[in-house]
Design a protein around this motif. Structure first.
Motif, short mmCIF file in Angstrom:
data_model
loop_
_atom_site.label_atom_id
_atom_site.label_comp_id
_atom_site.label_asym_id
_atom_site.label_seq_id
_atom_site.Cartn_x
_atom_site.Cartn_y
_atom_site.Cartn_z
N SER A 142 -10.50 -40.17 -45.91
CA SER A 142 -9.67 -39.67 -44.82
C SER A 142 -9.78 -40.57 -43.59
O SER A 142 -8.79 -40.92 -42.96
CB SER A 142 -10.09 -38.25 -44.43
N VAL A 145 -8.01 -43.91 -44.28
CA VAL A 145 -6.55 -43.80 -44.18
C VAL A 145 -6.13 -43.62 -42.72
O VAL A 145 -5.16 -44.23 -42.26
CB VAL A 145 -6.03 -42.62 -45.04
N ALA A 146 -6.87 -42.81 -41.98
CA ALA A 146 -6.53 -42.58 -40.57
C ALA A 146 -6.60 -43.88 -39.77
O ALA A 146 -5.67 -44.23 -39.03
CB ALA A 146 -7.45 -41.53 -39.96
N PHE A 147 -7.70 -44.62 -39.93
CA PHE A 147 -7.83 -45.87 -39.18
C PHE A 147 -6.84 -46.91 -39.69
O PHE A 147 -6.29 -47.70 -38.92
CB PHE A 147 -9.27 -46.39 -39.22
N SER A 149 -3.89 -46.27 -40.89
CA SER A 149 -2.56 -45.95 -40.38
C SER A 149 -2.46 -46.29 -38.88
O SER A 149 -1.44 -46.81 -38.42
CB SER A 149 -2.22 -44.48 -40.67
N ALA A 150 -3.54 -46.03 -38.14
CA ALA A 150 -3.54 -46.39 -36.71
C ALA A 150 -3.40 -47.90 -36.55
O ALA A 150 -2.63 -48.39 -35.71
CB ALA A 150 -4.81 -45.89 -36.03
N PHE A 165 2.91 -42.21 -43.50
CA PHE A 165 2.42 -40.92 -43.99
C PHE A 165 2.57 -40.85 -45.52
O PHE A 165 1.69 -40.36 -46.22
CB PHE A 165 3.20 -39.76 -43.37
N GLY A 168 -0.08 -42.72 -47.18
CA GLY A 168 -1.34 -41.95 -47.12
C GLY A 168 -1.36 -40.87 -48.19
O GLY A 168 -2.35 -40.70 -48.91
N GLY B 118 -3.71 -36.34 -47.68
CA GLY B 118 -3.44 -37.75 -47.41
C GLY B 118 -2.49 -37.92 -46.23
O GLY B 118 -2.69 -38.77 -45.36
N ALA B 121 -4.32 -37.17 -43.05
CA ALA B 121 -5.19 -38.27 -42.61
C ALA B 121 -4.37 -39.36 -41.94
O ALA B 121 -4.75 -39.87 -40.87
CB ALA B 121 -5.96 -38.83 -43.80
N ALA B 122 -3.22 -39.71 -42.53
CA ALA B 122 -2.37 -40.74 -41.94
C ALA B 122 -1.84 -40.27 -40.57
O ALA B 122 -1.72 -41.06 -39.63
CB ALA B 122 -1.21 -41.08 -42.87
N GLY B 125 -4.10 -40.79 -37.76
CA GLY B 125 -4.05 -42.15 -37.25
C GLY B 125 -3.17 -42.28 -36.03
O GLY B 125 -3.45 -43.04 -35.10
N ILE B 129 -4.22 -43.53 -32.05
CA ILE B 129 -3.62 -44.53 -31.16
C ILE B 129 -3.64 -44.03 -29.72
O ILE B 129 -4.01 -44.76 -28.79
CB ILE B 129 -2.17 -44.84 -31.60
#
Lengths: 184, 186
Positions: A142, A145-147, A149-150, A165, A168, B118, B121-122, B125, B129
Motif C-alpha cells: 500500500s 503504491v501510494a508513494f 502514485s504521488a 488509480f 494501483g 489498490g 492506496a493510489a 498518493g 502530494i
C-alpha cells in the motif's frame, strides 16, 4: 402518517450527529450504529456492517452511511432526508466560519491565523493518511503504491489520476490472483 | 495572492466538484480539490487552501464537505457554496445507493476488495502530494515545522483527541506566526 414520522425521526437522529461529528463522520459511526440498530431498529447489526463497507467502496466522502440508512428506512425520500440532515447543519456552520474568515482577509491577525493553521492542517492530513492505511489493512505494498502514485503525479502532472488509480487497483488484483496476498 | 479578478461561473464550479465527487474512489478528495482548484486553476493560493484544510477538519462535519463549502464560499459566496456542496454530493449519493442495490452480487467477487484496496492506496498518493507541499512550505519556518510535527505525531500515532491537540497547538502556532509577522509569500 407513519412515513412522515420516520422522516422526522431520521432528521432528529442525524442533525445532532452532524453538529458533533468533529474530525469527520467516522467519529459518529458508533453513535449511528447505536441509534439505527439498537434504538430505532432500522437495520440489523449485520446490515450496518455491510453498509459501512459499501459507503467506503463508493466514491465520495466515505460517510454516506447516513444516506444508506435513510434509503433502507424510507427509500428515496429517506435517503435524501438523511443525507441533508447529516450534511447541511455542519455545512452551514462551516459557511458561517468561511464567511467571517474572508471578510477579514489582509489583516495581520488573519494572516497569522492562516499561516499558523496551515501546518496544523497538514499535520492532521498526515495523521489521516496513517489512519487510512490502518483501516485499509494496507501493508508495505500500500505504501509503495501510494508513494509511487504521488511520485508519478509529481513527475507527470498531466497524467490523469484515474489512470494511476486503475494501475494501483490492477497491481493489487494481480497479486491477489497469484495468491501473493501475504505481500499486501 | 490567488487570481480573484474574475470569479468562475456557478455551473463551472458545480461541474468541477461533480467530477471530483464522481472520481474520488478510495478517499483522496482533498488531493483532488488541491489539484483542480489550487494547481490547475489557481483560484485559491496555498495559504488559503491549507488553512481551509485545518478549518474544515476542526469544524464538525465531513472534512471534504467542509472544504468544499469553504472553497465555494471563497469563489462565489452562498451560491458558490451551494454549487460545491451539491456538486460534490450528487454523484456519490446515487453511486452509494447503486452499489447497495448490487452489493450481494459484488461480494461474491473476491478480487473486488483487492481492487478497492489498490485504488485506495493510489488515491492516498494524491493526498501525499498535498502533504508534501505543506511540509515543504513549513520547512523554512521552524515554528510551523514544529506545529506540523507535533500535530501529526499526537493525532496519528499517540491517538490523542484531535480537538485537544488542535486546541493546544493551533493557538501557539498562530501566536508564533503573529510574532514573526513575516510578509506572506506567495
Amino acid at each position: 402518517m407513519k412515513d412522515d414520522n420516520v422522516l422526522l425521526a431520521l432528521i432528529a437522529v442525524f442533525v445532532p450527529f452532524s453538529l458533533v461529528s468533529i474530525g469527520g463522520a467516522p467519529s459518529v459511526f458508533a453513535g449511528f450504529q447505536h441509534q439505527a440498530v439498537d434504538v430505532h431498529h432500522w437495520v440489523t447489526a449485520r446490515e450496518f456492517v455491510d453498509m459501512f463497507a459499501i459507503s467506503r467502496a463508493a466514491p465520495g466522502p466515505g460517510s454516506l452511511l447516513a444516506t444508506l440508512i435513510g434509503w433502507q428506512v424510507a427509500g428515496w425520500s429517506g435517503a435524501i432526508v438523511a443525507t441533508l440532515a447529516f450534511y447541511v447543519p455542519s455545512s452551514l456552520l462551516c459557511y458561517g466560519v468561511a464567511y467571517v474568515w474572508r471578510r477579514h482577509r489582509g489583516k495581520r491577525w488573519h494572516t497569522a491565523l492562516e499561516q499558523g493553521l496551515a501546518p496544523v492542517g497538514i499535520g492532521l492530513v498526515l495523521a489521516g493518511i496513517i489512519a487510512l492505511f490502518r483501516v485499509s489493512g494496507g501493508g508495505v505494498l500500500s505504501w509503495l503504491v501510494a508513494f509511487g502514485s504521488a511520485g508519478l503525479m509529481t513527475w507527470r502532472p498531466k497524467l490523469h489520476p484515474l489512470l494511476i488509480f486503475a494501475v494501483g487497483g490492477a497491481i493489487f488484483v494481480g497479486l491477489h490472483a497469484m495468491n501473493w496476498d501475504h505481500l499486501v | 495572492m490567488a487570481d480573484t479578478s474574475k470569479p468562475p461561473s456557478i455551473v463551472v464550479i458545480f461541474g468541477i466538484f461533480f467530477r471530483i465527487g464522481l472520481f474520488s474512489f478510495g478517499g483522496g478528495l482533498s488531493g483532488w480539490v488541491y489539484r483542480e482548484i489550487v494547481i490547475r486553476r489557481k483560484w485559491l493560493d496555498e495559504d488559503e487552501f491549507m488553512s481551509g484544510l485545518a478549518v474544515s477538519q476542526v469544524l464538525p462535519g465531513a472534512n471534504i464537505i467542509n472544504l468544499s463549502v469553504y472553497v465555494g464560499q471563497k469563489l462565489r459566496g452562498a451560491p458558490g457554496a451551494c454549487a460545491t456542496f451539491l456538486g460534490l454530493i450528487c454523484a456519490p449519493f446515487f453511486a452509494v445507493i447503486g452499489i447497495a442495490s448490487i452489493y450481494s452480487t459484488l461480494r461474491e467477487l473476491s478480487f473486488a476488495e483487492a481492487a478497492m484496496d489498490g485504488i485506495a492506496a493510489a488515491a492516498i498518493g494524491m493526498i501525499l502530494i498535498v502533504a508534501g507541499r505543506g511540509v515543504q512550505r513549513a520547512v523554512p519556518r521552524l515554528e510551523a515545522l514544529i506545529a506540523l510535527f507535533v500535530t501529526f505525531v499526537a493525532v496519528g500515532f499517540l491517538h490523542y483527541s484531535l480537538l485537544l491537540v488542535v486546541a493546544i497547538v493551533a493557538p501557539l502556532s498562530v501566536l508564533a506566526a503573529w510574532y514573526r509577522g513575516a510578509p506572506r509569500e506567495g
